[in-house]
Motif scaffolding. Structure first.
Motif, PDB file in Angstrom:
ATOM      1  N   UNK A 176       1.020  -1.088   0.070  1.00 31.69           N
ATOM      2  CA  UNK A 176       0.011   0.041  -0.055  1.00 31.69           C
ATOM      3  C   UNK A 176       1.005   1.189   0.028  1.00 31.69           C
ATOM      4  N   UNK A 177       0.660   1.945  -0.965  1.00 34.15           N
ATOM      5  CA  UNK A 177       1.392   3.405  -1.138  1.00 34.15           C
ATOM      6  C   UNK A 177       0.450   4.642  -1.095  1.00 34.15           C
ATOM      7  N   UNK A 184      -4.307   6.795  -2.331  1.00 25.97           N
ATOM      8  CA  UNK A 184      -3.833   5.312  -1.950  1.00 25.97           C
ATOM      9  C   UNK A 184      -3.702   4.448  -3.056  1.00 25.97           C
ATOM     10  N   UNK A 185      -2.926   3.619  -3.256  1.00 26.19           N
ATOM     11  CA  UNK A 185      -2.860   2.565  -4.253  1.00 26.19           C
ATOM     12  C   UNK A 185      -2.629   1.445  -3.377  1.00 26.19           C
ATOM     13  N   UNK A 186      -3.300   0.327  -3.692  1.00 32.08           N
ATOM     14  CA  UNK A 186      -3.081  -0.854  -3.158  1.00 32.08           C
ATOM     15  C   UNK A 186      -2.616  -1.974  -4.564  1.00 32.08           C
ATOM     16  N   UNK A 187      -1.347  -2.415  -4.128  1.00 28.55           N
ATOM     17  CA  UNK A 187      -0.904  -3.336  -5.493  1.00 28.55           C
ATOM     18  C   UNK A 187      -0.779  -4.807  -4.804  1.00 28.55           C
ATOM     19  N   UNK A 188      -0.919  -5.439  -5.958  1.00 28.83           N
ATOM     20  CA  UNK A 188      -0.489  -7.003  -5.890  1.00 28.83           C
ATOM     21  C   UNK A 188       0.986  -7.017  -6.004  1.00 28.83           C
ATOM     22  N   UNK A 189       1.897  -6.997  -4.953  1.00 34.78           N
ATOM     23  CA  UNK A 189       3.271  -6.921  -4.925  1.00 34.78           C
ATOM     24  C   UNK A 189       3.869  -8.080  -6.059  1.00 34.78           C
ATOM     25  N   UNK A 196      -6.356  -1.757  -6.447  1.00 35.17           N
ATOM     26  CA  UNK A 196      -7.111  -0.792  -6.325  1.00 35.17           C
ATOM     27  C   UNK A 196      -6.772   0.860  -5.847  1.00 35.17           C
ATOM     28  N   UNK A 197      -7.375   1.621  -5.998  1.00 37.74           N
ATOM     29  CA  UNK A 197      -7.052   2.893  -5.390  1.00 37.74           C
ATOM     30  C   UNK A 197      -8.340   3.694  -5.027  1.00 37.74           C
ATOM     31  N   UNK A 216      -5.387  -7.728   5.693  1.00 40.87           N
ATOM     32  CA  UNK A 216      -6.720  -7.306   5.563  1.00 40.87           C
ATOM     33  C   UNK A 216      -7.239  -5.759   5.838  1.00 40.87           C
ATOM     34  N   UNK A 217      -6.399  -5.106   6.746  1.00 40.83           N
ATOM     35  CA  UNK A 217      -6.747  -3.967   6.866  1.00 40.83           C
ATOM     36  C   UNK A 217      -5.461  -2.844   6.656  1.00 40.83           C
ATOM     37  N   UNK A 218      -5.697  -1.586   6.421  1.00 41.49           N
ATOM     38  CA  UNK A 218      -4.509  -0.751   6.240  1.00 41.49           C
ATOM     39  C   UNK A 218      -5.089   0.602   7.052  1.00 41.49           C
TER      40      UNK A 218
END
Length: 401
Positions: A176-177, A184-189, A196-197, A216-218
Motif C-alpha cells: 500500500x502506497x 492511496x494505491x493497493x498493489x499485488x506486490x 485498487x485505489x 486485511x486492513x490498512x
C-alpha cells in the motif's frame, strides 16, 4: 528477547550531505539507508572498520566516534528524497518510496551494473575548508570512495505527487502506497499490478500508511500544514478494508464523537490538534494485529505515541515522549516492545503492556548525537538496532539477547 538496556554502540556510519531518512536491515549484516537527495546505499556490517585519516584523527568529533565502514553499493535511480524503505521477500528485495513520485523495487541479490565514486563526508570537508580556506581546491578535489552501482528491477507507476506512505503485508502479497495528493494505491506486490485505489480528503495528503499482518486492513494518516487554526485542514486517521477500500473506523471520530463536520475544521481544530499533532507521521500494527501505534509528528512540544485498539478504534494509552515530535516507530517481533524515535535525538524502547520506558538510547538534544533520529530498524534476529541521525550518521547498536 533483546536486552535493550544493555545495548552497545557498535558502528557510526558516515552518510553526510543530505538527511538520512530511512534505514532497514536486509539481514543481520546487510544494512540499507536512503537520504533526502534520493541516494540509497548498502553496507556490509561484517567488514573491518575503516581506518581514520590523519586529518580525521585531529578532529575530536570524528576520532571519538564508534568505527565507520564504507558502503559497498549505491542503488541508483531516485531523483528526489527517499521517504520510506521496506524490505520484502526475506531480505531479497527492497521497496523504496520517494518525493520523485515513484515507488521502486530493487533485487538486492542482483549483480552490479557498474562502479561510481561516492562522497559521503561532505560536512567534514566543509569544516576543513572553513578552518583553512587556502586548501579549498585541494579538499574539493579529493576522491570519494568506490562503490558498485545498481538500478531498480521495477518502477511502480501511478502516483503524481510525493509518496510518503509505503507499507507491505507480512505475507508480501499486498503493498500500500500513499501520496501527498491524497491518493492511496493497493498493489499485488508479486505481480506489480495495481489492485485498487482511492482518494482521501481534498485538502490533505497521505503522511503514513500501515498494513496489518494478514493484509486485511490498512491504516492511512492524512494531514497538511496550514496558516493557522482557523483554516487548518481536517486531519484524517482511518482504518480501511485493504481490498475494497471501505472505511472501517475513523479514529478521530471515535476519539471526538462530538465533532460532526468532517469536511472542514472550522471550530474543531482545537479539539483534535493536540491529539494528532502535525499528523500521525509514523504508524505500525502490532504483529498480532490487535494494536495500532501512531506517532504525533511536527514541532508540538512533547509528542507521544497513541496505542489504539484496532477492533474498536479506542485509545488504550499514550506512551513514550519525544520533545518536538515523533519521527518513526516499530514493534518488536513478539509485539511486547515498541521502539520510537524523535526530534530530541533519542531512541526509546517502551513496554507495550504498561507503557513503561525500558531504555533510552542516546541523549536529548545537545547531547550524544547530532540531530533528529529520523528512522530506526531492528535486524531480523533482533541482535542489532540501527537509527539514522539527520546530522549525517547512521548509528548501529549490538543488542545482547
Amino acid at each position: 528477547m533483546p536486552k535493550f538496556n544493555e545495548a552497545k554502540l557498535f558502528r557510526q556510519l558516515t552518510f553526510e550531505g543530505s538527511w538520512p531518512t530511512g534505514v532497514v536491515f536486509a539481514n543481520d549484516d546487510r544494512l540499507v539507508a536512503g537520504n533526502e537527495a534520493g541516494a540509497i546505499y548498502t553496507w556490509d556490517l561484517s567488514r573491518e572498520p575503516t581506518e581514520l585519516t590523519d586529518e580525521q584523527k585531529k578532529q575530536s568529533e570524528i576520532k571519538d566516534r564508534q568505527p565507520n565502514i564504507h558502503p559497498v553499493r549505491r542503488l541508483h535511480g531516485h531523483t528526489n528524497g527517499v521517504t520510506r524503505l521496506v524490505i520484502a521477500d526475506g531480505g531479497k528485495q527492497l521497496i523504496s518510496a520517494s518525493l520523485d513520485h515513484s515507488v521502486r523495487v530493487w533485487d538486492l541479490s542482483a549483480a552490479s551494473v557498474g562502479e561510481a565514486e561516492a562522497i559521503l563526508d561532505h560536512d567534514q570537508r566543509r569544516r576543513r575548508i572553513k578552518r583553512d580556506k587556502s586548501n579549498e581546491a585541494e579538499v574539493r578535489a579529493e576522491p570519494g570512495i568506490k562503490v558498485e552501482t545498481q538500478t531498480a528491477s521495477d518502477t511502480l507507476p501511478g502516483h503524481a505527487d510525493w509518496v510518503y506512505g509505503c507499507a507491505l503485508s507480512a505475507d508480501g502479497r499486498r503493498l500500500v502506497t500513499g501520496d501527498y495528493a491524497g491518493t492511496v494505491i493497493v498493489w499485488d506486490f508479486p505481480s506489480r499490478k495495481e489492485v485498487s485505489r482511492w482518494s482521501g480528503h481534498k485538502m490533505d495528503g497521505v503522511v503514513a500508511t500501515a498494513v496489518n499482518a494478514d493484509g486485511s486492513k490498512v491504516f492511512v494518516a492524512e494531514h497538511r500544514m496550514s496558516r493557522g487554526d482557523f483554516d487548518r485542514p481536517p486531519a484524517q486517521a482511518k482504518i480501511f478494508a485493504l481490498e475494497s477500500g471501505e472505511m472501517l473506523l475513523d479514529l478521530i471520530a471515535v476519539k471526538f464523537p462530538d465533532v460532526k463536520e468532517r469536511d472542514n475544521s472550522y471550530g474543531y481544530a482545537e479539539k483534535w490538534k493536540k491529539w494528532v499533532g502535525h499528523g500521525f507521521v509514523a504508524a505500525s500494527f502490532s504483529p498480532d494485529g490487535k494494536i495500532l501505534a501512531v506517532g504525533q509528528g511536527g514541532e508540538i512540544g512533547d509528542a507521544q505515541v497513541h496505542l489504539i485498539e484496532v477492533e474498536t478504534g479506542k485509545e488504550i494509552r499514550s506512551v513514550s515522549r519525544h520533545e518536538y515530535g515523533i519521527c518513526d516507530l516499530c514493534f518488536t517481533q513478539d509485539g511486547k516492545h515498541l521502539l520510537t524515535t524523535g526530534r530530541d535525538t533519542t531512541v526509546k524502547i517502551i513496554r507495550v503492556e504498561d507503557g513503561s520506558e525500558v531504555a533510552t538510547l542516546g541523549k536529548p538534544r545537545g547531547g550524544q548525537f547530532k540531530d533528529w533520529i529520523y528512522s530506526a530498524a531492528l535486524s531480523p534476529s533482533e541482535t542489532r538496532l540501527a537509527a539514522t541521525d539527520i546530522g549525517g550518521l547512521i548509528h548501529v547498536w549490538d543488542l545482547p539477547t
